[in-house]
Write a protein that holds these residues in place. Sequence first.
Motif, PDB file in Angstrom:
ATOM      1  N   GLN A  39       8.663 -13.460 -35.103  1.00 24.98           N
ATOM      2  CA  GLN A  39       9.033 -12.861 -36.369  1.00 24.98           C
ATOM      3  C   GLN A  39       8.025 -13.274 -37.422  1.00 24.98           C
ATOM      4  O   GLN A  39       7.897 -14.469 -37.728  1.00 24.98           O
ATOM      5  CB  GLN A  39      10.446 -13.265 -36.794  1.00 24.98           C
ATOM      6  CG  GLN A  39      10.926 -12.517 -38.030  1.00 24.98           C
ATOM      7  CD  GLN A  39      12.334 -12.865 -38.437  1.00 24.98           C
ATOM      8  OE1 GLN A  39      12.796 -13.987 -38.266  1.00 24.98           O
ATOM      9  NE2 GLN A  39      13.052 -11.881 -38.986  1.00 24.98           N
ATOM     10  N   ALA A  40       7.315 -12.299 -37.920  1.00 22.20           N
ATOM     11  CA  ALA A  40       6.375 -12.536 -39.004  1.00 22.20           C
ATOM     12  C   ALA A  40       7.117 -12.402 -40.327  1.00 22.20           C
ATOM     13  O   ALA A  40       8.170 -11.756 -40.396  1.00 22.20           O
ATOM     14  CB  ALA A  40       5.233 -11.524 -38.931  1.00 22.20           C
ATOM     15  N   PRO A  41       6.590 -13.001 -41.385  1.00 23.46           N
ATOM     16  CA  PRO A  41       7.273 -12.926 -42.687  1.00 23.46           C
ATOM     17  C   PRO A  41       7.529 -11.485 -43.103  1.00 23.46           C
ATOM     18  O   PRO A  41       6.626 -10.643 -43.088  1.00 23.46           O
ATOM     19  CB  PRO A  41       6.278 -13.613 -43.625  1.00 23.46           C
ATOM     20  CG  PRO A  41       5.522 -14.550 -42.756  1.00 23.46           C
ATOM     21  CD  PRO A  41       5.385 -13.844 -41.444  1.00 23.46           C
ATOM     22  N   GLY A  42       8.764 -11.216 -43.461  1.00 20.71           N
ATOM     23  CA  GLY A  42       9.119  -9.893 -43.941  1.00 20.71           C
ATOM     24  C   GLY A  42       9.254  -8.831 -42.873  1.00 20.71           C
ATOM     25  O   GLY A  42       9.426  -7.649 -43.193  1.00 20.71           O
ATOM     26  N   LYS A  43       9.158  -9.239 -41.610  1.00 17.02           N
ATOM     27  CA  LYS A  43       9.228  -8.258 -40.521  1.00 17.02           C
ATOM     28  C   LYS A  43      10.392  -8.571 -39.588  1.00 17.02           C
ATOM     29  O   LYS A  43      10.941  -9.660 -39.581  1.00 17.02           O
ATOM     30  CB  LYS A  43       7.911  -8.253 -39.740  1.00 17.02           C
ATOM     31  CG  LYS A  43       6.717  -7.760 -40.543  1.00 17.02           C
ATOM     32  CD  LYS A  43       5.512  -7.549 -39.662  1.00 17.02           C
ATOM     33  CE  LYS A  43       4.358  -6.973 -40.457  1.00 17.02           C
ATOM     34  NZ  LYS A  43       3.156  -6.727 -39.598  1.00 17.02           N
ATOM     35  N   ASP A  44      10.742  -7.567 -38.784  1.00 14.63           N
ATOM     36  CA  ASP A  44      11.802  -7.754 -37.802  1.00 14.63           C
ATOM     37  C   ASP A  44      11.283  -8.558 -36.609  1.00 14.63           C
ATOM     38  O   ASP A  44      10.071  -8.725 -36.424  1.00 14.63           O
ATOM     39  CB  ASP A  44      12.297  -6.388 -37.304  1.00 14.63           C
ATOM     40  CG  ASP A  44      13.059  -5.623 -38.359  1.00 14.63           C
ATOM     41  OD1 ASP A  44      13.090  -4.377 -38.280  1.00 14.63           O
ATOM     42  OD2 ASP A  44      13.631  -6.269 -39.259  1.00 14.63           O
ATOM     43  N   TYR A  45      12.225  -9.018 -35.805  1.00 10.36           N
ATOM     44  CA  TYR A  45      11.855  -9.667 -34.551  1.00 10.36           C
ATOM     45  C   TYR A  45      11.134  -8.655 -33.641  1.00 10.36           C
ATOM     46  O   TYR A  45      11.474  -7.478 -33.606  1.00 10.36           O
ATOM     47  CB  TYR A  45      13.101 -10.178 -33.829  1.00 10.36           C
ATOM     48  CG  TYR A  45      13.680 -11.427 -34.422  1.00 10.36           C
ATOM     49  CD1 TYR A  45      14.725 -11.371 -35.339  1.00 10.36           C
ATOM     50  CD2 TYR A  45      13.193 -12.684 -34.059  1.00 10.36           C
ATOM     51  CE1 TYR A  45      15.264 -12.516 -35.882  1.00 10.36           C
ATOM     52  CE2 TYR A  45      13.732 -13.838 -34.608  1.00 10.36           C
ATOM     53  CZ  TYR A  45      14.762 -13.740 -35.521  1.00 10.36           C
ATOM     54  OH  TYR A  45      15.287 -14.889 -36.067  1.00 10.36           O
ATOM     55  N   GLU A  46      10.170  -9.179 -32.923  1.00 11.95           N
ATOM     56  CA  GLU A  46       9.415  -8.367 -31.962  1.00 11.95           C
ATOM     57  C   GLU A  46       9.394  -9.060 -30.618  1.00 11.95           C
ATOM     58  O   GLU A  46       9.080 -10.256 -30.545  1.00 11.95           O
ATOM     59  CB  GLU A  46       7.976  -8.158 -32.448  1.00 11.95           C
ATOM     60  CG  GLU A  46       7.103  -7.405 -31.459  1.00 11.95           C
ATOM     61  CD  GLU A  46       5.621  -7.421 -31.831  1.00 11.95           C
ATOM     62  OE1 GLU A  46       5.229  -8.222 -32.687  1.00 11.95           O
ATOM     63  OE2 GLU A  46       4.871  -6.602 -31.259  1.00 11.95           O
ATOM     64  N   LEU A 110      12.667  -5.297 -25.494  1.00 14.27           N
ATOM     65  CA  LEU A 110      12.925  -4.289 -26.518  1.00 14.27           C
ATOM     66  C   LEU A 110      14.229  -4.567 -27.252  1.00 14.27           C
ATOM     67  O   LEU A 110      14.615  -3.824 -28.141  1.00 14.27           O
ATOM     68  CB  LEU A 110      12.968  -2.896 -25.880  1.00 14.27           C
ATOM     69  CG  LEU A 110      11.638  -2.418 -25.299  1.00 14.27           C
ATOM     70  CD1 LEU A 110      11.791  -1.037 -24.683  1.00 14.27           C
ATOM     71  CD2 LEU A 110      10.541  -2.400 -26.353  1.00 14.27           C
ATOM     72  N   MET A 111      14.906  -5.649 -26.845  1.00 12.70           N
ATOM     73  CA  MET A 111      16.151  -6.105 -27.467  1.00 12.70           C
ATOM     74  C   MET A 111      17.262  -5.069 -27.338  1.00 12.70           C
ATOM     75  O   MET A 111      18.161  -5.008 -28.190  1.00 12.70           O
ATOM     76  CB  MET A 111      15.927  -6.533 -28.921  1.00 12.70           C
ATOM     77  CG  MET A 111      14.892  -7.631 -29.050  1.00 12.70           C
ATOM     78  SD  MET A 111      14.723  -8.342 -30.693  1.00 12.70           S
ATOM     79  CE  MET A 111      16.166  -9.363 -30.761  1.00 12.70           C
TER      80      MET A 111
END
Length: 128
Positions: A39-46, A110-111
């Motif tokens: 998870q990057a700042p401001g982004k969803d989990y990948e 892909l969750m």
Amino acid sequence: QLQLVESGGGLVQPGGSLRLSCTTSGFPLNGYSIGWFRQAPGKDYEGVSCVSHNDGRTYYADSVKGRFTISRDFAGNAVYLQMNNLKPEDTAVYYCAADPSRPTVQNLCLMNEYPDYWGQGTQVTVSS
């Protein structure tokens, strides 16, 4: 209850490498499909990469194919993520997660199947 611990994060220059480890104590990882997520700042989990519980099948996000390699050590009760040729856009908190329902590696990454157990995360920063 399964407890996951990530390690190996840090600061690295672009083009560098890091190896993340996911370990557990008490409960074995055998029987769990395991994934690395970020998870990057401001982004969803990948979902970055996932490995099956038994046959070694793997899945990689397009953004990391050819650069990252996931592996698991059944005897050592650990899962690793070797990250090469790191880029600034790889900067994120990286988590390992496990799911006992044994989803396909694609569904896990892909969750479509949300993992039951998560580690606390390890920071990876790629910067010059």
